[in-house]
Design a protein around this motif. Structure first.
Motif, short mmCIF file in Angstrom:
data_model
loop_
_atom_site.label_atom_id
_atom_site.label_comp_id
_atom_site.label_asym_id
_atom_site.label_seq_id
_atom_site.Cartn_x
_atom_site.Cartn_y
_atom_site.Cartn_z
N PRO A 126 -26.42 8.08 15.97
CA PRO A 126 -25.74 6.85 15.56
C PRO A 126 -26.69 5.96 14.75
CG PRO A 126 -25.47 7.24 17.92
CD PRO A 126 -26.50 8.21 17.43
N CYS A 127 -26.15 5.37 13.70
CA CYS A 127 -26.99 4.55 12.84
C CYS A 127 -26.13 3.47 12.20
CB CYS A 127 -27.64 5.43 11.76
SG CYS A 127 -28.62 4.49 10.58
N VAL A 128 -26.61 2.26 12.21
CA VAL A 128 -25.91 1.18 11.51
C VAL A 128 -26.56 1.01 10.16
CG1 VAL A 128 -25.42 -1.30 11.51
CG2 VAL A 128 -25.31 0.00 13.66
N GLN A 129 -25.75 1.14 9.12
CA GLN A 129 -26.27 1.01 7.76
C GLN A 129 -26.05 -0.42 7.28
OE1 GLN A 129 -28.05 2.60 5.73
NE2 GLN A 129 -27.63 1.61 3.77
N VAL A 130 -27.10 -1.06 6.83
CA VAL A 130 -27.00 -2.42 6.29
C VAL A 130 -27.26 -2.35 4.79
CG1 VAL A 130 -27.95 -4.75 6.32
CG2 VAL A 130 -27.79 -3.43 8.46
N ARG A 131 -26.29 -2.83 4.02
CA ARG A 131 -26.48 -2.83 2.56
C ARG A 131 -27.55 -3.85 2.21
NH1 ARG A 131 -22.13 -4.50 -0.64
NH2 ARG A 131 -22.67 -3.00 -2.22
N TRP A 132 -28.51 -3.41 1.52
CA TRP A 132 -29.57 -4.33 1.08
C TRP A 132 -30.23 -3.76 -0.16
CZ3 TRP A 132 -34.89 -3.83 0.39
CH2 TRP A 132 -35.59 -5.01 0.19
N THR A 133 -30.45 -4.60 -1.10
CA THR A 133 -31.23 -4.19 -2.26
C THR A 133 -32.34 -5.20 -2.47
OG1 THR A 133 -29.68 -5.39 -3.69
CG2 THR A 133 -29.35 -3.02 -3.51
N PRO A 134 -33.44 -4.77 -3.03
CA PRO A 134 -34.53 -5.72 -3.25
C PRO A 134 -34.05 -6.85 -4.14
CG PRO A 134 -35.23 -3.46 -3.72
CD PRO A 134 -33.76 -3.43 -3.52
N VAL A 145 -30.78 2.89 15.90
CA VAL A 145 -31.28 2.86 14.52
C VAL A 145 -30.45 1.92 13.66
CG1 VAL A 145 -31.81 4.23 12.46
CG2 VAL A 145 -32.02 5.26 14.75
N ILE A 146 -31.15 1.05 12.97
CA ILE A 146 -30.53 0.23 11.92
C ILE A 146 -31.27 0.56 10.63
CG2 ILE A 146 -30.07 -2.11 11.09
CD1 ILE A 146 -30.16 -3.04 14.01
N ASN A 147 -30.54 1.00 9.63
CA ASN A 147 -31.17 1.36 8.36
C ASN A 147 -30.86 0.30 7.30
OD1 ASN A 147 -32.60 3.31 6.62
ND2 ASN A 147 -30.64 3.37 5.54
N LEU A 148 -31.89 -0.20 6.66
CA LEU A 148 -31.71 -1.19 5.60
C LEU A 148 -31.87 -0.52 4.25
CD1 LEU A 148 -33.93 -4.13 6.98
CD2 LEU A 148 -31.50 -3.74 7.34
N GLY A 149 -30.89 -0.73 3.38
CA GLY A 149 -31.06 -0.27 2.00
C GLY A 149 -30.58 1.13 1.75
N GLY A 182 -28.57 -11.06 -9.18
CA GLY A 182 -29.08 -9.69 -9.28
C GLY A 182 -28.00 -8.65 -9.04
N ILE A 183 -26.76 -9.10 -8.92
CA ILE A 183 -25.63 -8.17 -8.73
C ILE A 183 -25.03 -7.87 -10.11
CG2 ILE A 183 -23.31 -7.89 -7.76
CD1 ILE A 183 -24.18 -9.96 -5.58
N THR A 184 -24.93 -6.61 -10.46
CA THR A 184 -24.32 -6.26 -11.74
C THR A 184 -22.93 -5.66 -11.50
OG1 THR A 184 -25.29 -4.05 -11.77
CG2 THR A 184 -26.54 -5.83 -12.85
N PRO A 185 -22.05 -5.74 -12.50
CA PRO A 185 -20.69 -5.20 -12.33
C PRO A 185 -20.70 -3.75 -11.87
CG PRO A 185 -20.82 -6.51 -14.33
CD PRO A 185 -22.23 -6.40 -13.82
N LEU A 186 -19.78 -3.46 -10.94
CA LEU A 186 -19.60 -2.10 -10.43
C LEU A 186 -18.39 -1.47 -11.11
CD1 LEU A 186 -20.32 0.13 -8.32
CD2 LEU A 186 -18.67 -0.98 -6.79
#
Lengths: 418, 56
Positions: B32-40, B14-18, A376-380
């Motif tokens: 302060p907030c930790v950002q976590v990369r997440w996509t569905p 705070v931890i923010n997802l997405g 589900g990862i597309t080129p950036l």
């Protein structure tokens, strides 16, 4: 492993080795009509994928009209539009003529072209000469008397001088320049300052020794020095020449072209011939150069320059160019995470492209459509932002849409998995 | 009497997802907030998944 999977892996290994082994060299400059296969006096090329005149985005339409006026194919914009609509003036994607064009990719018969040869495989690719810096250039789909005047100067004065210098210096090894530039702050798409400086360093001696009118030589050197991203177009042609050698390999699932025409994003896959698989181009997220511009002004993703990501440069190696991350309010940590994502969808890594901020890890190379669909990862892509009516208004990044990869995988299944 | 809810009496962790937007809004307020990369996860296409089993 099934025999089909074995065949795919073998084909992908072969294509990957071809990409790795490519040795692109800048060998000369000449008008498109003289060197670009299939070029014609009434043909104007644009960034791919293919699209009808009636459906083109603003930058394409404006750029093509500007080229028609410059070539003398029409006396007015209205006449140009009528001839384009009737087919008297033809259009085609650069990619269909072994060419790549940044932005709108506008290339016509008199356009001076950089000629790049892949010494390892004999493929030859082309890209127009950079028009220099500025927000309103033909490649951004903007034209004015000054823009067309600059094109004429490039064609009549600058291109012959640059070609003479190249013939005197001998071919310039673009692979070596890229390898060094990525360790000097370039990712070779949105930033090619170091690559251009390295190119100038090699060509300068030949330029100053030319037995040609001094004023013209001085003006040419001034132009080169002021065009800090001059070599991007050479890098694009280098990438195209490397990828051409990997086209048409049966069972291969690696991507051989990615391009955007301001309406659609298209990819080509080695094992699937010349067919483009397309999906609507995404909007680019990034920095606008003036406060008056916003997302509402921007055209969707545009240009053949994503050929750089197709060979593992640009958005695939963002940590090489920390300054570029500022376009998206990013960070080096984010850039590293992005490169790790790209590694998940690639066949392997390229020891000729090292990333200093990742302990000189080799950059990811060889986009595999199977891995894109699975993860589900597309080129950036790192890219410019073009105004919907033409003109450069910003820079940033954009992800390729998933739809073209899913469609390509289905077509691959139909062809090979029956 | 129930104990006081620490969310109301202490600074939140705070931890923010997405989506970055929420993390950016907090950062603008110096929270302060930790950002976590997440996509569905990608949409499931059974035909494509079956095909992937054959190809990868």
């Amino acid at each position: 492993m099934s025999s089909l999977k074995t065949r795919i892996e073998a084909a992908n290994d072969r294509a990957f080795d071809i990409l790795r082994g490519g040795k692109p060299r800048l060998v000369g400059v000449a008008p498109a009509l003289e060197v670009v296969p299939g070029m014609a006096p009434n043909l104007i090329l644009h960034s791919a994928p293919a699209i009808d005149w009636a459906d083109m985005s603003g930058p394409h339409r404006n750029g093509i009209i500007g080229a028609a006026l410059w070539e003398g194919l029409a006396a007015t914009p209205e006449e140009a539009e009528a001839k384009l609509a009737s087919g008297e003036i033809r259009t085609a994607p650069c990619h269909h003529h072994d060419t790549v064009g940044a932005g709108a990719g506008i290339t016509s018969a008199s356009t001076p072209m950089l000629i790049v040869e892949n010494e390892s495989y004999g493929t030859r690719a082309f890209s127009c000469i950079s028009e220099g810096g500025g927000l309103r250039l033909l490649k951004w789909g903007a034209w004015s008397p000054e823009v067309l005047e600059n094109l004429t100067w490039q064609a009549k004065v600058f291109a012959p001088i640059l070609d003479a210098a190249l013939q005197a210096s001998g071919p310039i090894d673009l692979k070596l320049i890229i390898s060094r530039a990525v360790e000097m702050g370039d990712e070779c798409h949105n930033r090619s300052v170091a690559a251009t400086a390295l190119f100038l360093r090699q060509i300068y001696g030949a330029l100053v020794a030319l037995d040609m009118p001094k004023e013209d030589v001085r003006a040419s050197i001034k132009f080169l020095v002021e065009s800090e991203h001059f070599l991007l177009h050479g890098i694009m042609a280098a990438a195209k020449s490397m990828l051409m050698a990997a086209e048409g390999i049966e069972y291969c699932t690696l991507v051989t072209a990615m391009a955007r025409n301001g309406v659609n994003f298209g990819i080509k896959v080695s094992g699937l011939g010349d067919r483009w698989f397309t999906a609507p181009a995404n909007p680019v997220r990034g920095l606008f150069f003036r406060a008056e511009w916003s997302d509402a002004d921007a055209a969707p993703d545009l240009g053949d320059s994503s050929i750089t990501e197709t060979v593992g440069l640009g958005g695939f190696i963002q940590p090489c160019a920390p300054t570029v991350t500022q376009y998206v309010q990013g960070s080096v940590a984010q850039a590293i995470a992005n490169t790790r994502d790209m590694a998940e969808i690639c066949h392997g890594s390229n020891p000729d492209v090292r990333i200093p901020a990742m302990d000189f890890a080799p950059g990811p190379l060889g986009i595999d459509i199977r891995k894109v669909v699975k993860t589900g990862i597309t080129p950036l892509l790192d890219t410019a932002i073009t105004h919907r009516d033409g003109g450069l208004i910003g820079a940033g990044e954009v992800n390729a849409p998933m739809g073209c990869f899913a469609d390509a995988l289905k077509a691959f299944g139909e062809k090979y998995a029956g | 009497m129930p104990p006081e809810n620490p969310l109301l009496t202490e600074a939140p962790v705070v931890i923010n997802l997405g989506l970055d937007l929420f993390a950016e809004a907090l950062a603008q307020q110096s929270v302060p907030c930790v950002q976590v990369r997440w996509t569905p996860p990608p949409p499931t296409d059974d035909d494509l998944l079956t095909l992937l089993d054959d190809l990868l």
